[in-house]
Each structure stands twice: as C-alpha cells, then as structure tokens.
Design an enzyme around this catalytic site. Sequence first.
Site, PDB file in Angstrom:
ATOM      1  CE1 TYR A 223     -16.136  10.723 -17.925  1.00  0.00           C
ATOM      2  CE2 TYR A 223     -14.618  10.860 -15.781  1.00  0.00           C
ATOM      3  CZ  TYR A 223     -15.510  10.378 -16.654  1.00  0.00           C
ATOM      4  OH  TYR A 223     -15.983   9.158 -16.183  1.00  0.00           O
TER       5      TYR A 223
ATOM      6  NE  ARG B  29      -2.667   0.692   3.467  1.00  0.00           N
ATOM      7  CZ  ARG B  29      -2.120   1.449   4.648  1.00  0.00           C
ATOM      8  NH1 ARG B  29      -2.016   2.661   4.100  1.00  0.00           N
ATOM      9  NH2 ARG B  29      -1.863   0.673   5.650  1.00  0.00           N
TER      10      ARG B  29
ATOM     11  CG  ASP C 225      -7.822  14.582 -18.036  1.00  0.00           C
ATOM     12  OD1 ASP C 225      -6.947  13.800 -18.657  1.00  0.00           O
ATOM     13  OD2 ASP C 225      -8.795  14.289 -17.207  1.00  0.00           O
TER      14      ASP C 225
ATOM     15  CE  LYS D  47     -11.358   6.281 -20.145  1.00  0.00           C
ATOM     16  NZ  LYS D  47     -11.190   6.403 -18.839  1.00  0.00           N
TER      17      LYS D  47
END
Length: 383
Positions: free
Chosen positions: A106, A53, A176, A201
Amino acid sequence: MSAPKPQGFATASIHAGYDPDSLYGAINTPIYASTTFAQNGLNELRGGYEYTRCGNPTIAALEKTVAALEGATYGRAFSSGMAATDVLLRTLLRPGDHLIFGHDAYGGTFRLIDSVFAEWGITYTVVDTTSTDAIAAAITPDTKLVWLETPSNPALAITDIAAVAELLDGPQLVVDNTFASPYLQNPLALGADHVLHSTTKYLGGHSDVVGGVVVTNSAKLDEELAFLQGGAGAIPSVFDAYLTARGIKTLAVRMDRHCDNAEAIARHLQQSPKVKAVLYPGLETHPGHEVALRQMRRFGAMISVRFHDEAAARAFCLATRLICLAESLGGVESLVEHPATMTHQSVTGSTLEVPRDLVRISIGIEDLDDLIVDIDAALAEVE
C-alpha cells in the site's frame, strides 16, 4: 452469568468481547462517552478505567472482539489504519534496524516507511514477497521485521504466510490482513507474529468510520502498544469504536455476499476483449490461486483490472455510474479507482510504482445483475 464461549465465526462476530451489562442488560455495547471515570479512592480505579485516552470500555470491547476473531489474546485499537501501522512499527523497530516489505505494498505504508522511518535510521528492502527465496536473500543481521500484505494492494498478489513464517528465525512477521478480513484469513494460525487491520474497510464495512487495530499473542508487544496507545494518544473515539463493533456483527454475511459478487464479476471481466488481464486470486489463472485455496476461506472482494493502456483505464473509471469513483474499499457499496493517480501516487517513480493501466474495484453487496450492467456500460465507453 456469562454466555458460553462462541465457537462459530458469525456467532463470535456478534457475541465475542461483550456480555450484556449487569446494570441494565444492554444487548449492544454502550457508548461510554466519558473522558474520565470516578475513582473509589486515590488511584483506586472503579472497573479498571481512569481516562479514555488510556482505556475505555467501548474501545476495549472492540479490541476483544477483533482479537477473538483473529484467534489472538490481545488487541489494541487506533484512530486509523495508518496510526496502527505507525505505532506498530515504532514498537518493533529501532534506529539501525532493517525491514522487508512487498514491492506492491500500500502506498501509504511505503510513504510512512520511506519518508519518516528512513530518516529515523531504519533501512528497508523491497522484494516480491510471493518468493521465499527473494525474502531469504534480503535478510541481513539487522533484519527485525518482515511486513506482508496478502492479498496485496492493489496487485492482489498472494504470499504463502506459513512458508514465510517457517523461513524466519529471528525477524518477526507482521501481516496486514485488511483485504481478507478475519473472516477469510487468520494469519496468526499460519505462523504470523502480529496482525494489523484498517478497520475502516471490511470490519467497519459501511464507509462511515476510520480506524485501525493490531492483534497479537505477545504480552510484551501488547504492553508496549498499550503504552504508546495512551502515551501518544492515537485512539479511536468511542463513537468510532461503537460503529466499528456494530459493523463487525454482520461481517460474515457481508463477506459472503462480497465474495459471491466478486467471483462472478472477475469471470465476467475475463470475457471482455477490452481487458488485458484480471487480477483476482479466485481465478485459476492467478499465480497465487493455489496458495489462496490453502490459506483463505474465500478469495475476497477486491479485483484489479489491467486495460490495454492508461487511457482505457481512465475512461473506465470515469464511465461507471452505480460503481462510485472514490478511494478506500471494503464498504457495502462498490467503488472504483485509478491507483496510480489516487491511492498510490506516492509510489510514483519508486520500485513500488503501480502500472498506469491498472484499475482497482472494491466489489460491494449490491445486486450482481445491476453491477454487471454498470460494468458493461462502462466497458462500452472504453476504446
């Protein structure tokens, strides 16, 4: 002996971030599927890792690769693009702060800001980010952040990153860069402070893994991101990190094929009387074409199409056969969607509402002739 520092993008995609390990010489980054790591003594870490983690060699290799491709010093990977967005916003903003973002951002980003951060005392202004005058007019003494998407999702608007960076004196600039990928655009070189990707993506590229990453040259931000990465725990699994890194190795060749197909299909769609407008920055008629020429290597693989009415848009989406009706983008396969009722339904009724006659197409790397046959057959079903 380490390999020489990669110079070309395709070379860096394959080699940056990892050298064959000294134990067995594995060419690919090993999947370190271990939650914890043996220590040499009390809090004496062996190789710098204690608990996945808080850090893992497979995840770290991915972070180094993306940072190298973006020309960044630091990178932090997260379990999704939205997790990366959330952690970055939480790091940069405090109650009472103000941010500016695009009127065609978005839907998931808007939903997070409007429903979560607004309740935390964050205010925001939505503007047309292609206009530096509009951004300048929206800046207040409380403005800490300007958030850009370029190309934007789904209108494919192009914002001049360098012009916005030059305008700002105080507020930080986040880009972004998901639609462009590092292959087509490097916002840090244009003056941005930090860059975010949904690695789901183009970086992953095969529609089989979800993830996100933030890259920066700020040691302070990286330290803060690292704290939340481990403290909040929105990390990718090591298997997801491995798949994403594997996808990146072919990013350059995939993006060239994506762009070849998209450029041809955009021009083909322009010829149809059933299409009202084609939104693609590679077209000379696109208002952001000249800016895209300056700041992008090529024009990307996303095309948005406006039909003459919503019924026609819906009919096209339902008529394609090779191009699959599905959300997301950036995979090797072509996808089509109706943003107003799918990915962007959360902005309905807001200033970000998407035209209901708009269809978004993610152009894949299939044979161009097959894609055009499918598009023409679908257009034939549109009245």
